[in-house]
Design an enzyme around this catalytic site. Structure first.
Site, PDB file in Angstrom:
ATOM      1  N   LYS A 157       0.840  -1.186   0.000  1.00  0.00           N
ATOM      2  CA  LYS A 157       0.000   0.000   0.000  1.00  0.00           C
ATOM      3  C   LYS A 157       0.881   1.243   0.000  1.00  0.00           C
ATOM      4  O   LYS A 157       1.439   1.623   1.016  1.00  0.00           O
ATOM      5  CB  LYS A 157      -0.920   0.050   1.216  1.00  0.00           C
ATOM      6  CG  LYS A 157      -2.014   1.123   1.084  1.00  0.00           C
ATOM      7  CD  LYS A 157      -2.304   1.878   2.367  1.00  0.00           C
ATOM      8  CE  LYS A 157      -1.507   3.122   2.515  1.00  0.00           C
ATOM      9  NZ  LYS A 157      -1.808   4.206   1.547  1.00  0.00           N
ATOM     10  N   GLU A 201      10.077   2.179  10.428  1.00  0.00           N
ATOM     11  CA  GLU A 201      11.111   3.163  10.102  1.00  0.00           C
ATOM     12  C   GLU A 201      10.415   4.511  10.137  1.00  0.00           C
ATOM     13  O   GLU A 201       9.590   4.815   9.270  1.00  0.00           O
ATOM     14  CB  GLU A 201      11.715   2.859   8.729  1.00  0.00           C
ATOM     15  CG  GLU A 201      13.074   3.484   8.514  1.00  0.00           C
ATOM     16  CD  GLU A 201      13.015   4.937   8.104  1.00  0.00           C
ATOM     17  OE1 GLU A 201      13.292   5.800   8.971  1.00  0.00           O
ATOM     18  OE2 GLU A 201      12.667   5.214   6.951  1.00  0.00           O
ATOM     19  N   CYS A 257      13.258  11.617   5.965  1.00  0.00           N
ATOM     20  CA  CYS A 257      13.407  11.372   7.400  1.00  0.00           C
ATOM     21  C   CYS A 257      14.825  11.620   7.875  1.00  0.00           C
ATOM     22  O   CYS A 257      15.049  11.852   9.062  1.00  0.00           O
ATOM     23  CB  CYS A 257      12.959   9.956   7.746  1.00  0.00           C
ATOM     24  SG  CYS A 257      13.831   8.667   6.843  1.00  0.00           S
ATOM     25  N   GLU A 293       9.661  17.268  14.183  1.00  0.00           N
ATOM     26  CA  GLU A 293       9.970  17.066  12.768  1.00  0.00           C
ATOM     27  C   GLU A 293       9.089  17.957  11.894  1.00  0.00           C
ATOM     28  O   GLU A 293       7.868  17.905  11.961  1.00  0.00           O
ATOM     29  CB  GLU A 293       9.758  15.598  12.386  1.00  0.00           C
ATOM     30  CG  GLU A 293      10.206  15.284  10.974  1.00  0.00           C
ATOM     31  CD  GLU A 293      10.077  13.813  10.628  1.00  0.00           C
ATOM     32  OE1 GLU A 293      10.969  13.291   9.939  1.00  0.00           O
ATOM     33  OE2 GLU A 293       9.086  13.185  11.045  1.00  0.00           O
TER      34      GLU A 293
END
Length: 483
Positions: A179, A254, A288, A385
Site C-alpha cells: 500500500k 522506520e 526522514c 519534525e
C-alpha cells in the site's frame, strides 16, 4: 504537459491482473509544481484488501518452495528492466511528488543497486551449525519465510522505500501486499508492472491503492497478514504497532527524525556548509534523514551561518523537470501549510530568520529554503519534525554541550559531526544517540548494504537495506538430528 507524456493509472494489481476498485470514492494525483490533476484514481476498501491478501496467502505456499537462487533470478531480471525504464519512471516520480529529476534518477539508481544486492542474498540466506553435547547429535538453524508481508510506504521516496521492503520480503520467500501513499499512485503502478514482466508469479506481489485509514488499517487487522513493514510518521507507527501486537504480527517501523549536525571549531567550514545545505534541502527537506538542526560551537557559529546562508540563497527553486533546478515544491498543499506554520511558531519563540520563510510566487506548492538562528534547544523547531526546507541553527559552548543538545530529542535516526579531531570523532561515534552517524558528511548519504534504521522514537529496532532485513522477514527454525 501532453497526454502522451502523462503517467498512467492502472488501478490495483491483484493475482497478476490489473483491477479497478469497485467503488465510487476517488482521489486525485496532483503535480505539486503546477497543481495540475494528472489522474483520478479509485479508492480501495476492505473488499480490495481482502482480495489482495487472499491472493498473496494462496501464492505463498508455492513461492516459498522455489529455491532462493531461483527467486533471485527474477530480481536480477527486474533490475535490468528498471535500468531500461529509468528515465520514464523518474519523470513520473517528479511529476507526481515534485522532487527534481536528478533526484528521481538517483532514487532509481539506489533501487537498482538494492535489487541486485538482494538478488545476491539469494545465495547467502545462511543458517548455522551448533556444537552439541552428544556425539550422535547435530544441531542447525535455517531461515524460513513468515507469510504475507504488508508494506506500507510514504510519498517522499515513492519507489526506493517500497523496494527495500519488497525485495527483502520476496527473496526470503514471503509474498507481499503493498500500500503506497495515495499521492504517488502512478509511480507505484509504473514500478509494479515491472515485476510481472520480470516473471514474478501471480499473487506474489499485490498492489492496493487507497487511504491509510481504509487500506492501511485493514491490512494491519487482517488475520492472514503476518508482517507489517511501515515507513512514515512516528504517531502512525505507534498505532500500527499497537494494533499489530494484538495478533502477534511482526511489525517493523522506520519512522521520523530530527537530525542534528554538530560543527566544531576545528572543522572545515566550507565543507560543513556544503554538506549541511545538501542534507537540509535535497527533496525540499522531505526526508526522514534531512538535516534539520545545526549545532555549532559559538566561536564559529556566525561564520558558519554566513556560509550556509550564502549557499542556501543560491539554490534554484522550481519545477523539477526543468534543467538547473536544485529544489522542487513541497509534495502537497497540506505539507506546505505545515512548513509555514512551523516557521511562524519558530519566529514567535524568538527565532531569527536569516533567509527564506516565505511561499514563492509559483503555481505550485513552493516554499523558500529557510534558515533560522537564535534557536534554543527547547523550542519546537528544535525538537519536532518539520519535514520541509527549514534549517534551525543552535549554539553550543563545546563538544559535550553539542552532544547533549543533539541527543535532547525523542528521535534518534541520523546525526553528523564535522571535525578534524580524531578524538572528538571517536567520541561522537559512541555518544550520539542515533542509528546512523556520519563523520564529516551530511545526514543523508546512506548506502546499500549498510543497515538503515533509527533508535528511540525513530524506529523499533529493525533495519533495512542490508542482510539485517531478514531479521524482519524470516523466522529462525532450529533443527536437531540424532544419528
Amino acid at each position: 504537459m501532453s497526454k502522451v507524456q502523462s503517467p498512467v493509472y492502472k488501478g490495483n494489481f491483484v493475482n497478476g491482473d490489473w483491477r479497478m476498485p469497485k467503488t465510487d470514492s476517488c482521489f486525485e494525483s496532483i503535480n505539486p509544481a503546477t497543481q495540475e490533476v494528472i489522474a483520478t484514481c479509485r479508492m480501495s476498501g476492505e473488499r480490495e484488501v481482502d482480495e489482495a491478501v487472499s491472493s498473496a496467502h494462496e501464492a505463498f505456499q508455492a513461492w516459498r518452495r522455489i529455491p532462493a537462487p531461483h527467486r533471485a533470478e527474477i530480481l536480477y531480471t527486474l533490475s535490468d528492466l528498471l535500468a531500461s525504464r529509468k528515465e520514464a519512471i523518474a519523470r513520473t516520480m517528479t511529476i507526481e511528488m515534485g522532487k527534481v529529476l536528478g533526484e528521481s534518477r538517483s532514487e532509481l539508481d539506489a533501487t537498482i543497486a538494492a535489487c541486485r544486492y538482494m538478488a545476491g542474498e539469494g545465495r547467502r540466506l545462511f543458517g548455522e551449525t551448533i556444537p552439541t553435547s552428544a556425539s550422535e547429535r547435530m544441531a542447525m538453524t535455517i531461515r524460513e519465510p513468515i507469510g504475507v508481508v504488508a508494506c506500507i510506504t510514504p510519498w517522499n521516496f515513492p519507489i526506493a522505500l517500497a523496494a527495500y521492503k519488497i525485495f527483502a520480503a520476496l527473496i526470503a520467500g514471503n509474498t507481499v501486499v503493498w500500500k503506497p501513499a495515495s499521492n504517488v499512485a502512478l509511480s507505484a503502478c509504473a514500478f509494479t508492472e515491472l515485476f510481472a514482466l520480470a516473471g514474478l508469479p501471480p499473487g506474489v506481489l499485490n498492489l492496493v491503492l487507497g487511504s491509510g485509514s481504509q487500506v492501511g488499517e485493514a491490512l494491519v487487522e487482517h488475520p492472514d497478514v503476518k508482517v507489517i513493514s511501515f515507513t512514515g510518521s512516528t504517531a502512525v507507527g505507534i498505532r500500527l504497532a499497537e494494533k499489530g501486537s494484538r495478533t502477534l504480527k511482526r511489525v517493523s517501523l522506520e519512522l521520523g527524525g530530527k537530525n542534528g549536525v554538530i560543527v566544531l571549531a576545528d572543522a572545515d567550514l566550507d565543507k560543513a556548509a556544503e554538506g549541511i545545505v545538501k542534507a537540509a534541502f535535497t527533496t525540499a527537506g522531505q526526508r526522514c534523514t534531512a538535516a534539520s538542526r545545526v549545532i555549532a560551537e559559538e566561536s564559529i557559529r556566525e561564520e558558519l551561518e554566513r556560509r550556509v546562508v550564502a549557499r542556501t540563497k543560491s539554490i534554484t527553486v522550481g519545477d523539477g523537470l526543468q534543467p538547473g533546478v536544485e529544489m522542487g515544491p513541497l509534495a502537497t498543499r497540506s505539507q506546505l501549510d505545515t512548513v509555514e506554520r512551523y516557521v511562524e511558531i519558530a519566529q514567535a519563540q524568538g527565532g531569527i530568520v536569516l533567509t527564506g520563510a516565505e511561499r514563492l510566487e509559483h503555481s505550485g506548492y513552493f516554499y523558500a529554503p529557510t534558515v533560522i538562528t537564535n534557536v534554543r534547544p527547547t523550542d519546537r523547531i528544535a525538537k519536532e519534525e518539520v519535514f520541509g526546507p527549514v534549517l534551525a541553527i543552535l549554539g553550543a559552548k563545546n563538544f559535550e554541550e553539542a552532544v547533549a543538545i543533539n541527543n535532547n530529542t525523542e528521535y534518534g535516526l541520523s546525526s553528523a559531526i564535522y571535525t578534524n579531531s580524531l578524538h572528538y570523532a571517536g567520541r561522537a561515534m559512541r555518544e550520539l544517540e542515533s542509528g546512523l552517524v556520519y563523520i564529516n558528511s551530511g545526514t543523508s548519504s546512506s548506502e546499500t548494504g549498510a543497515p538503515f534504521g533509527g533508535m528511540k522514537m525513530s524506529g523499533n529496532g529493525h533495519r533495512e537495506v542490508s542482510h539485517h532485513a531478514f531479521d524482519t522477514m524470516t523466522e529462525w527454525k532450529t533443527i536437531y538430528t540424532n544419528v
